[in-house]
Design an enzyme around this catalytic site. Sequence first.
Site, PDB file in Angstrom:
ATOM      1  N   SER A 225       3.413   4.417   1.790  1.00  0.00           N
ATOM      2  CA  SER A 225       2.212   4.916   1.144  1.00  0.00           C
ATOM      3  C   SER A 225       0.998   4.975   2.052  1.00  0.00           C
ATOM      4  CB  SER A 225       1.885   4.050  -0.082  1.00  0.00           C
ATOM      5  OG  SER A 225       1.668   2.697   0.293  1.00  0.00           O
ATOM      6  N   HIS A 253       6.428   6.599  -4.134  1.00  0.00           N
ATOM      7  CA  HIS A 253       5.849   7.845  -3.615  1.00  0.00           C
ATOM      8  C   HIS A 253       6.908   8.889  -3.267  1.00  0.00           C
ATOM      9  CE1 HIS A 253       1.638   6.444  -3.252  1.00  0.00           C
ATOM     10  NE2 HIS A 253       2.202   5.254  -3.088  1.00  0.00           N
ATOM     11  N   LYS A 285       2.363   8.366 -10.503  1.00  0.00           N
ATOM     12  CA  LYS A 285       2.190   9.379  -9.466  1.00  0.00           C
ATOM     13  C   LYS A 285       2.762  10.711  -9.966  1.00  0.00           C
ATOM     14  CE  LYS A 285       2.097   5.550  -6.316  1.00  0.00           C
ATOM     15  NZ  LYS A 285       2.123   4.527  -7.386  1.00  0.00           N
TER      16      LYS A 285
END
Length: 452
Positions: A225, A253, A285
Site C-alpha cells: 500500500s 489493495h 477500497k
Amino acid sequence: MSKGRLSDAALRSLISEVRGKAPASVEAPAAPGPRSHDAAFETLPGYDTLRMQRAAADLLGIPSPFFRTHEQRAGAMSRIAGQEVINFASYDYLGLNGHQAVAAAAKAAVDEYGTSVSASRLVAGERPFHAALERRLAEFHGVEDAVVFVSGHATNVAAIGQITGPADLILHDALIHNSVITGAQLSGAQRRSFPHNDLDTLEAILAAERDRWQRVLIVVESLYSMDGDTIDLPRLVALKQRFGAWLMVDEAHGLGVLGPTGRGIAEVAGIDPRQVDIWMGTMSKTLASCGGYIAGPAALVEYLKLMASGFVYSVGMPAPATMAALTALELVMAGADGRVARLQANSRRFLERARAAGLDTGLAQGHAIIPIILGDSLQAVLLSNRLLERGINVSPIVHPAVPEKSARLRCFVTSEHTPDQIDRAVAIIAEEREALRREAPAMARLGAVARG
C-alpha cells in the site's frame, strides 16, 4: 506569496524567528519528579514530538495536510473548501462508490433491515446478507468459505491474534501493514520481519528456525500500500509447502486491481488460490464499503466465527454496508463495465508520465498506487499543500508511517480519472517538485533549527 512558498529573505527571517521563539514555543514538559503520578494526556509517549512538529509548521505558516474535509463524494474529483480538485487520495479504485446499483442496494437495505443489526452475529445479529456476501467472497477467491468483520484493521488483528500463539513464529515482510504487526503482538507468538520482498532471507530464516516452532505463519501483501509493488506468489507458495508453513496474503489493495479480471495476485501468477492458506481483504477500497474478510478453508472460517474475539464480541456488519459491498463485488465479477482494464491503463499512464518527468516513483509497478518519493517529511507536506492550491489533492505520507528518508506523496489512481487529468496532475507535481528542489538547502537549514 502563496502559503509555503518562501523566498531566501523570508527563510532567513523565519530562521531568526525560530531561533528566537522555538525554545519557548515548543518547550518540553519538565522531567517528572520521583513521585510523579501525572495523569495528564500530554504526558503520553510521542505527544511532545507532535507538539513540536505542529509548532514548527505554525512558524512556517504551513497548514496541516491531514483531516482535510471533503465536501462531497471523493472519487476522481472532490471538493475541498469549496474548490473542485482532481483527487488522487481515495482508494475507490473502480469508481464504485456512488455507483447507481451500489447506492440503490444500500438504500433498499436500510428500508428492509435498518442501519444496524444491533447484536453480535453469534447471538442475534445474523442476517441473510451476511452469508450471501461470504459465499460470493469465497467464490471470488476460489476457496471453500469466508467470514466478514466490521473493520479491515480488526480483521488482521483478530485472525492473526487467534490462530497463532506463544509456541508459534510469525514471519512478515518489513513493509507489512500495521494491523498485521498488531495482531502478531496480540498473539504472543515470536515475530520476525524479513527485508521487503527478500525471499532469499525468508528462506534462510525458515531453514534455520522452522523446526523450533509448532506453527509458522508467513504474512505478505499482494500489492503493497505504500510502494505499489507486488509479490512473487509462486515462490512463496513453494516455500510454505517446503517448510510446512501457513501462507497469508493480504489482498486489501489487490482486489479489483490485479489480474485481467481484478481477481488479485493469484490470477496474475496463474496459481490455484487454494494453495494459499489464508486470503485477507477489505471492503473499503474496490468494494466501496467498509469492513474486512478472511477467505480460505472451511475449518479456518468455522474456527474464527466461534473463537476470534473481533468477530464473536463485535456487532455484525450493518445491512447498507454489507449490501453495498456485495453489489460492488457482483459488479467486479460481472466485468465492471471494463473498469479494471481502464484502471490498469490509467495506472500505467501515470507511472510512465511520472518517470518521464523525472519523478522518483520508488518501487511502483503501475498498479493503482504510485508514490512520489521526496525523502523529507517537510517537503512532502509542503508539496501536498502547494498541489492543493493548484487543484490537485494528494496526501503526504511522513514519518513514522514511513522512515523519514522515504517520506512521499502517495497517489491513488482510479478507473475514473481521465488521461487529461493524469497528464495535468503529473505535470503540476513535477513543476512544484522542481521548485521545492531549488528551495531545499534553505528549507533544510530551517528544518534543522526548528527541530532543535
